[in-house]
Scaffold this active site. Structure first.
Site, PDB file in Angstrom:
ATOM      1  N   PRO A 168      -9.720  26.105  97.174  1.00 54.08           N
ATOM      2  CA  PRO A 168     -10.499  26.429  95.687  1.00 54.08           C
ATOM      3  C   PRO A 168     -11.112  27.820  95.303  1.00 54.08           C
ATOM      4  O   PRO A 168     -11.713  28.260  96.451  1.00 54.08           O
ATOM      5  CB  PRO A 168     -11.431  25.398  95.926  1.00 54.08           C
ATOM      6  CG  PRO A 168     -11.908  24.838  97.275  1.00 54.08           C
ATOM      7  CD  PRO A 168     -10.915  25.525  98.015  1.00 54.08           C
ATOM      8  N   GLU A 169     -10.860  28.285  94.318  1.00 55.00           N
ATOM      9  CA  GLU A 169     -11.342  29.258  93.923  1.00 55.00           C
ATOM     10  C   GLU A 169     -12.560  28.709  92.854  1.00 55.00           C
ATOM     11  O   GLU A 169     -12.717  27.721  92.408  1.00 55.00           O
ATOM     12  CB  GLU A 169     -10.666  30.453  93.441  1.00 55.00           C
ATOM     13  CG  GLU A 169      -9.562  30.560  94.449  1.00 55.00           C
ATOM     14  CD  GLU A 169      -8.207  31.684  93.947  1.00 55.00           C
ATOM     15  OE1 GLU A 169      -8.855  32.466  92.892  1.00 55.00           O
ATOM     16  OE2 GLU A 169      -7.264  31.381  94.599  1.00 55.00           O
TER      17      GLU A 169
ATOM     18  N   HIS B 122      -9.874  13.269 108.247  1.00 56.10           N
ATOM     19  CA  HIS B 122     -10.174  14.617 108.128  1.00 56.10           C
ATOM     20  C   HIS B 122     -11.594  14.497 107.667  1.00 56.10           C
ATOM     21  O   HIS B 122     -11.977  15.330 107.157  1.00 56.10           O
ATOM     22  CB  HIS B 122      -9.290  15.606 107.357  1.00 56.10           C
ATOM     23  CG  HIS B 122      -7.973  15.354 107.600  1.00 56.10           C
ATOM     24  ND1 HIS B 122      -7.337  15.444 109.012  1.00 56.10           N
ATOM     25  CD2 HIS B 122      -6.856  15.230 106.751  1.00 56.10           C
ATOM     26  CE1 HIS B 122      -5.938  15.309 108.800  1.00 56.10           C
ATOM     27  NE2 HIS B 122      -5.709  15.042 107.599  1.00 56.10           N
TER      28      HIS B 122
END
Length: 271
Positions: free
Chosen positions: A2-3, A93
DNA sequence: CAGAGCACCTGTGGGC
DNA sequence: TGCCCACAGGTGCTCT
């Protein structure tokens, strides 16, 4: 992963779900998720606190508590999902679980395990290492041009430097440099005022448009329970190696700049 | 200060 | 089909 636009998407999605809830527990199936702090130390700081604000600063997600803040960084593959009681969901995860009032759980899943969260009594140390927010009113073209002065670095690694400007990553830097017609290896300080203004405009426009489309999903960005971003359809160079430039039809090339895969049109972005 | 290399992790896709 | 390598929306450290 993500940005800025993807983090903003996650924040907007989580805010109404988290506001007003109280943290009742914390577990870390991957204990390094709270590094350098120990998970127990983190838990002691946050359990019993109520979430009074959810916001973004650069690529950090900040949960404002009635005392201090939780800061959270998704890095490459982190995901946050709010699970209802009894809702199992994908258990793979999972690196951290924040239990909330009403038995909801904020679940941090992270395939590559680069993501981190921590507690800060005071945000000053975080602020000290972050540059301006590109979408803030204070981030003007004039200020951007001034910031470039004296910087002898290549423009791409400078834009990726969170201390120079907060929130840009590999996708949006490549896209903004293409839109402004600037080669990623060009020296930052050598840009004219006009080029700097074009780049400033491109950065803001692209980030804003991507937020409107809930970010970019290339491999696995998701928010909520499986929604994906739609800005991918707007990408003009990123991951378009070999395809014609949408402006001049020259094939888009991929090179390496600062150890990062970098996409550009060699005609529109001549060095 | 700027840049290269590597470390942190796991999964996926391409080439052979 | 299977193996191996390169590469991936990020960042921080060391070394030159």
């Amino acid at each position: 992963m993500p940005e800025l636009p993807e983090v903003e998407t996650v924040v907007r999605h989580l805010r109404p779900q988290l506001l007003g809830r109280t943290i009742t527990g914390f577990t870390a199936p991957w204990p390094k998720v709270t590094a350098p702090a120990h998970p127990d130390a983190f838990a002691r700081e946050v359990v019993g606190r109520t979430i009074g604000g959810v916001r973004r600063r650069g690529k950090f997600i900040l949960l404002q508590l009635d005392r201090g803040h939780i800061h959270l960084h998704l890095r490459m593959t982190g995901r946050l999902v709010l699970a209802s009681p009894g809702d199992e969901g994908d258990q793979r995860h999972v690196t951290a679980v924040v239990t909330l009032s009403d038995s909801h759980r904020l679940i941090f899943r992270d395939m590559r395990k680069f993501g981190r969260l921590g507690y800060l009594a005071d945000l000053a140390p975080l602020e000290a290492k972050l540059g301006p927010e590109p979408l803030s009113p204070e981030f003007t073209a004039e200020r951007f041009y001034q910031l470039l002065q004296g910087r002898r670095r290549q423009i791409k690694p400078l834009l990726l430097d969170q201390g120079f400007i907060a929130g840009l990553g590999n996708i949006y830097v490549d896209e903004a440099l293409f839109a402004a017609g600037i080669h990623p290896r060009a020296e930052a300080a050598s840009q004219s005022a006009a080029k700097a203004e074009a780049l400033h405009r491109a950065i803001r426009h692209i980030l804003q448009r991507s937020i409107e489309k809930n970010g970019t999903t290339i491999i696995n960005f998701q928010y909520g329970t499986g929604s994906t971003g739609r800005f991918r359809e707007d990408l003009r160079v990123f991951r378009r190696e070999g395809e014609p430039c949408l402006v001049c039809s020259t094939p888009v090339v991929k090179i390496r700049v600062a150890q990062r895969g970098t996409h550009l049109c060699p005609t529109c972005q001549a060095i």
